[in-house]
Design an enzyme around this catalytic site. Structure first.
Site: not given
Length: 141
Positions: A11, A114, A117
């Protein structure tokens, strides 16, 4: 056991922080094969199409804003139990709950930021791989 494919996305937060190479190294060290790689920047509309399953949830707008905020790297990973193995390597969605040594524990900073994915099931993986990669970009199984 059957070899399956899964989608991984590094990400924007991880790319921006300079951690993409570290994540790729962890993937390669895990024994998962990298079949295809593509760096791109999602438009808000494309992010909306990809994350349509979350439409209507409280975090949806922030998710689209985040995922379109900078470059991402999509990968097609393969191997035995690739979906489960990639999810284990990623760690829990919340980095503070993720196991030591996982990508999210090492490089994620919050539930939203985070680092990566991963597809949640083989069926989802097929759809997600097709969203980012044409058949011509993938090796024939």
């Amino acid at each position: 056991m059957e070899t399956v494919r899964t989608l991984a996305i590094i990400k924007p937060d991880a790319v921006r922080a300079g951690n993409a190479g570290k994540v790729l190294s962890m993937i390669e060290g895990s024994g998962l094969a990298v079949e295809a790689v593509r760096m791109f920047r999602l438009t808000r509309e494309a992010a909306g199409a990809f994350y349509a399953v979350h439409r209507g949830k409280s975090f949806y707008g922030e998710l689209l804003e985040f995922m379109s905020s900078g470059p991402c790297i999509a990968l097609v990973l393969s191997g035995e139990n690739a979906v489960a193995r990639w999810r284990e390597l990623m760690g829990a969605t919340n980095p503070s709950s993720a196991a030591d040594g996982t990508i999210r524990k090492l490089y994620g900073t919050s539930v939203q930021f985070n680092a990566c994915h991963g597809s949640d099931a083989p069926e989802t993986a097929r759809q997600e791989v097709a969203f980012f990669f044409s058949g011509a970009e993938l090796p024939v199984n």
